[in-house]
Design a protein around this motif. Structure first.
Motif, PDB file in Angstrom:
ATOM      1  N   LEU C  62      13.201 -21.666   9.440  1.00  0.00           N
ATOM      2  CA  LEU C  62      14.527 -21.041   9.506  1.00  0.00           C
ATOM      3  C   LEU C  62      15.582 -22.017   8.994  1.00  0.00           C
ATOM      4  CD1 LEU C  62      14.278 -19.157  12.925  1.00  0.00           C
ATOM      5  CD2 LEU C  62      13.589 -18.417  10.641  1.00  0.00           C
ATOM      6  N   ARG C  63      16.156 -21.703   7.851  1.00  0.00           N
ATOM      7  CA  ARG C  63      17.094 -22.590   7.161  1.00  0.00           C
ATOM      8  C   ARG C  63      18.343 -21.831   6.738  1.00  0.00           C
ATOM      9  NH1 ARG C  63      13.650 -25.436   2.413  1.00  0.00           N
ATOM     10  NH2 ARG C  63      15.791 -25.420   1.615  1.00  0.00           N
ATOM     11  N   ARG C  74      22.653  -9.905   4.478  1.00  0.00           N
ATOM     12  CA  ARG C  74      22.034 -10.487   5.668  1.00  0.00           C
ATOM     13  C   ARG C  74      22.421 -11.950   5.803  1.00  0.00           C
ATOM     14  NH1 ARG C  74      16.422  -7.095   5.221  1.00  0.00           N
ATOM     15  NH2 ARG C  74      17.111  -5.357   6.523  1.00  0.00           N
ATOM     16  N   LEU C  75      22.464 -12.400   7.043  1.00  0.00           N
ATOM     17  CA  LEU C  75      22.874 -13.770   7.351  1.00  0.00           C
ATOM     18  C   LEU C  75      21.639 -14.650   7.497  1.00  0.00           C
ATOM     19  CD1 LEU C  75      25.210 -15.702   8.415  1.00  0.00           C
ATOM     20  CD2 LEU C  75      24.519 -14.959  10.701  1.00  0.00           C
ATOM     21  N   MET C  78      21.635 -19.662  10.749  1.00  0.00           N
ATOM     22  CA  MET C  78      22.700 -20.661  10.802  1.00  0.00           C
ATOM     23  C   MET C  78      22.489 -21.443  12.092  1.00  0.00           C
ATOM     24  SD  MET C  78      26.794 -20.006  10.521  1.00  0.00           S
ATOM     25  CE  MET C  78      27.024 -19.420  12.196  1.00  0.00           C
ATOM     26  N   HIS C  79      22.358 -22.743  11.954  1.00  0.00           N
ATOM     27  CA  HIS C  79      22.023 -23.595  13.097  1.00  0.00           C
ATOM     28  C   HIS C  79      23.157 -24.559  13.309  1.00  0.00           C
ATOM     29  CE1 HIS C  79      19.714 -27.189  14.793  1.00  0.00           C
ATOM     30  NE2 HIS C  79      19.606 -26.268  15.710  1.00  0.00           N
ATOM     31  N   LEU C 102      21.647 -20.894  17.449  1.00  0.00           N
ATOM     32  CA  LEU C 102      21.047 -20.283  16.256  1.00  0.00           C
ATOM     33  C   LEU C 102      21.640 -18.896  16.082  1.00  0.00           C
ATOM     34  CD1 LEU C 102      18.694 -20.248  14.084  1.00  0.00           C
ATOM     35  CD2 LEU C 102      17.313 -19.157  15.862  1.00  0.00           C
ATOM     36  N   ALA C 103      22.068 -18.575  14.869  1.00  0.00           N
ATOM     37  CA  ALA C 103      22.530 -17.212  14.571  1.00  0.00           C
ATOM     38  C   ALA C 103      21.834 -16.763  13.297  1.00  0.00           C
ATOM     39  CB  ALA C 103      24.038 -17.177  14.386  1.00  0.00           C
ATOM     40  N   MET C 104      21.364 -15.522  13.273  1.00  0.00           N
ATOM     41  CA  MET C 104      20.661 -15.052  12.076  1.00  0.00           C
ATOM     42  C   MET C 104      20.547 -13.532  12.082  1.00  0.00           C
ATOM     43  SD  MET C 104      16.707 -16.008  13.158  1.00  0.00           S
ATOM     44  CE  MET C 104      16.022 -15.299  11.645  1.00  0.00           C
ATOM     45  N   SER C 105      20.446 -12.968  10.901  1.00  0.00           N
ATOM     46  CA  SER C 105      20.040 -11.576  10.824  1.00  0.00           C
ATOM     47  C   SER C 105      18.601 -11.495  11.304  1.00  0.00           C
ATOM     48  CB  SER C 105      20.129 -11.059   9.389  1.00  0.00           C
ATOM     49  OG  SER C 105      21.448 -10.712   9.080  1.00  0.00           O
ATOM     50  N   VAL C 106      18.363 -10.514  12.135  1.00  0.00           N
ATOM     51  CA  VAL C 106      17.030 -10.355  12.711  1.00  0.00           C
ATOM     52  C   VAL C 106      15.972 -10.156  11.621  1.00  0.00           C
ATOM     53  CG1 VAL C 106      15.704  -8.667  14.060  1.00  0.00           C
ATOM     54  CG2 VAL C 106      17.864  -9.596  14.956  1.00  0.00           C
ATOM     55  N   HIS C 107      16.399  -9.567  10.514  1.00  0.00           N
ATOM     56  CA  HIS C 107      15.480  -9.300   9.407  1.00  0.00           C
ATOM     57  C   HIS C 107      15.590 -10.361   8.305  1.00  0.00           C
ATOM     58  CE1 HIS C 107      14.692  -4.975  10.657  1.00  0.00           C
ATOM     59  NE2 HIS C 107      15.717  -5.287  11.403  1.00  0.00           N
ATOM     60  N   PRO C 313      12.594 -11.343  15.182  1.00  0.00           N
ATOM     61  CA  PRO C 313      12.116 -12.577  14.558  1.00  0.00           C
ATOM     62  C   PRO C 313      10.816 -13.013  15.218  1.00  0.00           C
ATOM     63  CG  PRO C 313      14.415 -12.803  15.278  1.00  0.00           C
ATOM     64  CD  PRO C 313      13.876 -11.546  15.878  1.00  0.00           C
TER      65      PRO C 313
ATOM     66  N   ASP D 100      20.712  -5.805  12.169  1.00  0.00           N
ATOM     67  CA  ASP D 100      21.334  -6.493  13.297  1.00  0.00           C
ATOM     68  C   ASP D 100      21.320  -8.008  13.147  1.00  0.00           C
ATOM     69  OD1 ASP D 100      18.568  -6.361  13.532  1.00  0.00           O
ATOM     70  OD2 ASP D 100      18.550  -5.782  15.628  1.00  0.00           O
ATOM     71  N   VAL D 101      22.161  -8.641  13.934  1.00  0.00           N
ATOM     72  CA  VAL D 101      22.289 -10.096  13.940  1.00  0.00           C
ATOM     73  C   VAL D 101      22.134 -10.579  15.380  1.00  0.00           C
ATOM     74  CG1 VAL D 101      23.975 -11.985  13.685  1.00  0.00           C
ATOM     75  CG2 VAL D 101      23.767 -10.257  11.895  1.00  0.00           C
ATOM     76  N   LEU D 102      21.444 -11.687  15.530  1.00  0.00           N
ATOM     77  CA  LEU D 102      21.227 -12.290  16.845  1.00  0.00           C
ATOM     78  C   LEU D 102      21.812 -13.699  16.829  1.00  0.00           C
ATOM     79  CD1 LEU D 102      19.666 -12.285  19.641  1.00  0.00           C
ATOM     80  CD2 LEU D 102      17.771 -13.327  18.382  1.00  0.00           C
ATOM     81  N   ALA D 103      22.580 -14.025  17.871  1.00  0.00           N
ATOM     82  CA  ALA D 103      23.086 -15.400  18.014  1.00  0.00           C
ATOM     83  C   ALA D 103      22.800 -15.841  19.433  1.00  0.00           C
ATOM     84  CB  ALA D 103      24.577 -15.466  17.729  1.00  0.00           C
ATOM     85  N   MET D 104      22.356 -17.066  19.597  1.00  0.00           N
ATOM     86  CA  MET D 104      22.039 -17.531  20.953  1.00  0.00           C
ATOM     87  C   MET D 104      21.891 -19.042  20.985  1.00  0.00           C
ATOM     88  SD  MET D 104      17.984 -16.463  21.149  1.00  0.00           S
ATOM     89  CE  MET D 104      17.742 -17.185  22.774  1.00  0.00           C
ATOM     90  N   VAL D 106      19.732 -22.011  21.614  1.00  0.00           N
ATOM     91  CA  VAL D 106      18.283 -22.140  21.477  1.00  0.00           C
ATOM     92  C   VAL D 106      17.616 -22.309  22.845  1.00  0.00           C
ATOM     93  CG1 VAL D 106      16.572 -23.793  20.610  1.00  0.00           C
ATOM     94  CG2 VAL D 106      18.360 -22.899  19.089  1.00  0.00           C
ATOM     95  N   LEU D 304       9.986 -20.328  17.245  1.00  0.00           N
ATOM     96  CA  LEU D 304      10.576 -20.153  15.921  1.00  0.00           C
ATOM     97  C   LEU D 304      10.794 -21.525  15.290  1.00  0.00           C
ATOM     98  CD1 LEU D 304      13.328 -17.386  16.345  1.00  0.00           C
ATOM     99  CD2 LEU D 304      10.923 -17.127  15.717  1.00  0.00           C
ATOM    100  N   PRO D 305      10.430 -21.678  14.026  1.00  0.00           N
ATOM    101  CA  PRO D 305      10.571 -22.990  13.356  1.00  0.00           C
ATOM    102  C   PRO D 305      11.985 -23.221  12.841  1.00  0.00           C
ATOM    103  CG  PRO D 305       9.459 -21.424  11.906  1.00  0.00           C
ATOM    104  CD  PRO D 305       9.796 -20.667  13.166  1.00  0.00           C
ATOM    105  N   VAL D 306      12.890 -23.550  13.752  1.00  0.00           N
ATOM    106  CA  VAL D 306      14.291 -23.749  13.407  1.00  0.00           C
ATOM    107  C   VAL D 306      14.483 -25.123  12.769  1.00  0.00           C
ATOM    108  CG1 VAL D 306      16.658 -23.791  14.300  1.00  0.00           C
ATOM    109  CG2 VAL D 306      14.918 -22.367  15.433  1.00  0.00           C
ATOM    110  N   ARG D 307      14.851 -25.174  11.514  1.00  0.00           N
ATOM    111  CA  ARG D 307      15.059 -26.469  10.856  1.00  0.00           C
ATOM    112  C   ARG D 307      16.102 -27.284  11.617  1.00  0.00           C
ATOM    113  NH1 ARG D 307      15.941 -28.063   4.556  1.00  0.00           N
ATOM    114  NH2 ARG D 307      13.698 -27.732   4.619  1.00  0.00           N
TER     115      ARG D 307
END
Lengths: 320, 320, 320, 320
Positions: C62-63, C74-75, C78-79, C102-107, C313, D100-104, D106, D304-307
């Motif tokens: 995830l980058r 799509r986003l 974002m870390h 962490l924020a990201m589009s689920v897809h 995800p 959709d977008v997910l933010a959280m 970690v 999840l492999p978060v960079r």
């Protein structure tokens, strides 16, 4: 005191809608509503109100813990750093910088509602279908056209101050009589195109109590709130007020038997195209006005021009 | 043309630091820097500049695709809806509303840099350690104190217009001679406490080209950019300019051999406490000024008061 | 080669809908679709595929810069850090910690589509109205029920490897003949309840080229993409495949004359309740399978249980 | 019962550090820590634990209101829609989709801590400087290497069940004696490379009470929490446990006189390279284990492999 039933509210809303509708008044393409009442002459008048050169910010500081409590459905301002001074120190470079990201509900803190924020019977201002507001944002009536207009003469009506209290009782519905009495006492007149700032003391009371659950809607339950009653709308229309802002959550009076309907929003925003400002900080402004007995000023309150935004964060300033 | 080496830049920065430092000038507690030069009298002067009652917004519309290209390290404004008119239509309720969330890098679009945005030799303005800016935000020198001050007389210096071009050449370093020539041609004087708005045409050129990669830093490479040269700083200090804003990415001139150092930021923000405004839209303002040959106005440009913010989004307005 | 017109696609979709609909097959309350085909016995079979004890992750790292290009809507992940080691060092405390968001589009990266992700003629899987998916999320058919099911026997069908190429041509539509030929060559059978992983080489090709604009939809234009053709759906239904995942953007073949319709999504997700996995990394898995000629494994691929999520995800692992 | 002073804690941490340090044990480049103990043979053993083919998810549903209360400094999962079925219905197109977008944070819900999550005396696992974790993320010891490893035999130790209570008392420090007694009663052995899952009942108790303020750190105050005591660390090291996860906030015991130090984190993560899993849901798993008296299973828990991530969200599954 008994409150109106839903059916009575509907009847009253429908009456006012017939009486006050501004759909078409400024053309079929109009997205400005009552902001059309702000003329260049008005702004000259506003500039003439600057007599001491002092400035007061009416915007709430943007913080992660205020003012939306959990369950409000809105995201308080979240501020995260993407570069810091600690990082710079660790690298020990000769120069460095810091950077940050802000995320927030547009309506979380001090803001203007766009004319796309509220719907009534499937429509928004100027007869547009509510389906023009999708997940992609508002295709019309967004905050963008507002962003270049909101400079005018502002007039503070300090209802709480007039009554000699820090804040109006939560069940106080501000009436036309209230407004006229206070304007008379303050010796200031309201003119077409003015923005009306109404101080209830509600924001200050909640801040002092620290219990923000009583300030906003939480889990679908409306708060009690002193504010403008629906019967003020004809008066605002007659006087040609261009915008109204309060130091509360919803501008309008919310009472214990509240049905969840917001009649000032439904008639004002949807049918009159009246621009509402919420969560304005008015206590320091009131103190300054009281001190020199001048209640009018230049209000510069242009919100951020968020494409498709149904509201706009703003740091309004009163220049006196 | 040969450019300065890193060591030459360091030497020049150190010289200017000695010459121009305002650390302590307004007290050890000061977080306002050159904004201290904005006095109440200044604002009266500014209000007197309002002669037609027109308003121009200098803020870029907040959009997901502008102006930061991928690799810039900054997040363009991201706008998402949490309630929509489509939802209201599907429910077929008599009333409904829409709501939204905005997320963005504070420095992504039109903004002021806070005095905590840049560090030099481990310090920021007024001698504070850069480690005061952590992941929790700026403990001092944040944008909050700025948020109530930025109302003053603004003066546009339209360098591109003076040269009869849409935009200055990317390698154009704006000099004191440029500034003085244009001010003279525009027949407008610069007075202590004024905010200086310098038009290079860069923002308009990039918008027309559609290639935003040439506008900002991308993957660590600075863009070419016409802007203020470091040698303007003594002149700005002498004249008592309270803030300077440009229609470019970094206020200052960035050239092909750029070392990555930003000397105007390092000396200006860190040592002078000079407030910089970036990505201001000045083309429409320039057209209006040219039309009636009036280049001064009331600038109302109070940013959002982001707690701990190292910058502040703003929708500045010129009231003329 | 000529492609189907919109009207031909509609006709074909309607035919397949009649032939393959699983609405009601597992009860009116069902939200699992073809995942119902994964039985406990199936998982015992899957566990028996573990013969070397090695694990391969099929999830994309995830980058912030991959794999969604600007304009994709799509986003990318974002870390951001909310506490850092630099801060800890600056404080010089004996202990410290770091934290992140962490924020990201689920897809955006490797994910499963939920059965609420696609609509056809106003409906989603099991006859539910698409209006059950509002700004508040999916009230039914969300990813949550999926999150406890997705452990089964996985079978890789390495179409690119069979053809001896790094990646299939962008206009390659994978047919039943392709699938059967490769399964035969790989000497592996497909059994009811299996998850089918189809390797096209597309993700690897795009990664090698670095041009992600060719990978996903950008500004409304679909990419060319090798993938599953609509005529594979009856075969998948007949064999009882529980889920299908590919190393491409959309599982399905997208061609130059594409109308914007996604027939495999419309028939598969909406009418069959077929769970699709996208942006799976299959190159390393293919190399491992090729090395020991074993193409089946235990696939553990339970997505994050996002309440109301229309996708999830996942970091899928093949345990061999 | 009296608790250790800060100085006593420091002394004990230093002793254990000398005794248990794994720095260098798996090479200077190692970023996996105790996950090195998971061998292919281990995973064959794990696969052999699958005897009924059932799956249980140990991940908390990701919701906006759980489990981090306000003041915790962490962001609960925030889920927003960028395309909806309501929009599709309003357009009345033949096909449509939702997104959709997910933010959280970690670490907000079920997750593994990365070996960059905690620092002790300026260092993290394998002797790296904490300044390797900047606003840009963790340059080493991130969650990425972990993302392909976390499949092994899991063993549940149901301490609360053994004591016949729903949850251990908040001041219960789990000791080696506890662990050994329960393992003996459960008739299951712990082998090198196993992941140990310890059920305290804490997550279930808090969920039942609805008061999440008692679950996590709020405004700098640690919660009371039953969990692993520091004296379990030598035992975990001796047995070769590869990872430990609990149904509480911090794995470790937190008591009323807590100094804010987390000794299991400091010694375990920093010096042993022990991977900790937090906020795992273990109640349903415990019920299933109790029912058939089998306490071991295949644990597939790849995050999840978060960079650059200093932790990783995960939906762990127990396959039995």
């Amino acid at each position: 005191m008994s409150h109106a039933t839903d059916s009575e509210i509907d009847t009253r809303i429908d009456e006012l809608t017939r009486e006050l509708s501004n759909w078409g008044r400024w053309g079929d393409e109009d997205e400005l509503g009552t902001l059309n009442l702000i003329t260049p002459e008005k702004r000259l008048q506003a500039a003439a109100c600057v007599r001491s050169g002092t400035v007061l910010s009416l915007g709430l500081e943007l913080r992660a813990d205020l003012p939306q409590p959990p369950g409000s459905g809105r995201l308080n301002p979240m501020h995260v750093m993407t570069e810091t001074g600690s990082d710079a120190a660790a690298r020990d470079d000769v120069s460095g910088y810091s950077d940050d990201v802000l995320a927030m509900s547009v309506h979380a803190a001090t803001h203007w509602d766009a004319l796309s924020h509220v719907f009534h019977r499937g429509h928004m201002y100027n007869g547009r279908a509510c389906t023009e507001v999708t997940s992609g944002g508002a295709r019309v009536n967004s905050i963008v056209p507002v962003a270049e207009r909101l400079v005018t003469r502002g007039v503070l009506v300090d209802i709480a101050g007039y009554h000699g209290v820090d804040a109006l009782a939560p069940d106080h519905e501000v009436t036309v009589t209230d407004l006229e009495s206070v304007l008379a006492a303050q010796q200031v007149g309201l003119l077409p195109g003015d923005a009306l700032l109404v101080r209830t003391g509600q924001l200050g009371r909640i801040a002092a109590s620290g219990d923000w659950k009583n300030f906003t809607e939480v889990e679908g339950r409306l708060p009690l709130e002193p504010g403008i009653g629906i019967d003020c709308l004809p008066w605002l229309q007659e006087l040609g007020v261009s915008a109204i802002a309060c130091d509360n959550w919803a501008v309008e009076h919310l009472h214990a038997g509240s049905s969840g309907r917001l009649p000032v929003h439904e008639v004002g925003i949807v049918h009159m195209g009246l621009v509402l400002g919420e969560i304005f900080q008015l206590d320091a402004l009131a103190a300054a006005c009281r001190a020199d007995q001048r209640y009018d000023f230049l209000l510069a309150a242009a919100p951020l021009p968020v494409r498709g935004g149904v509201g706009g964060p703003v740091n309004p300033v009163a220049i006196r």
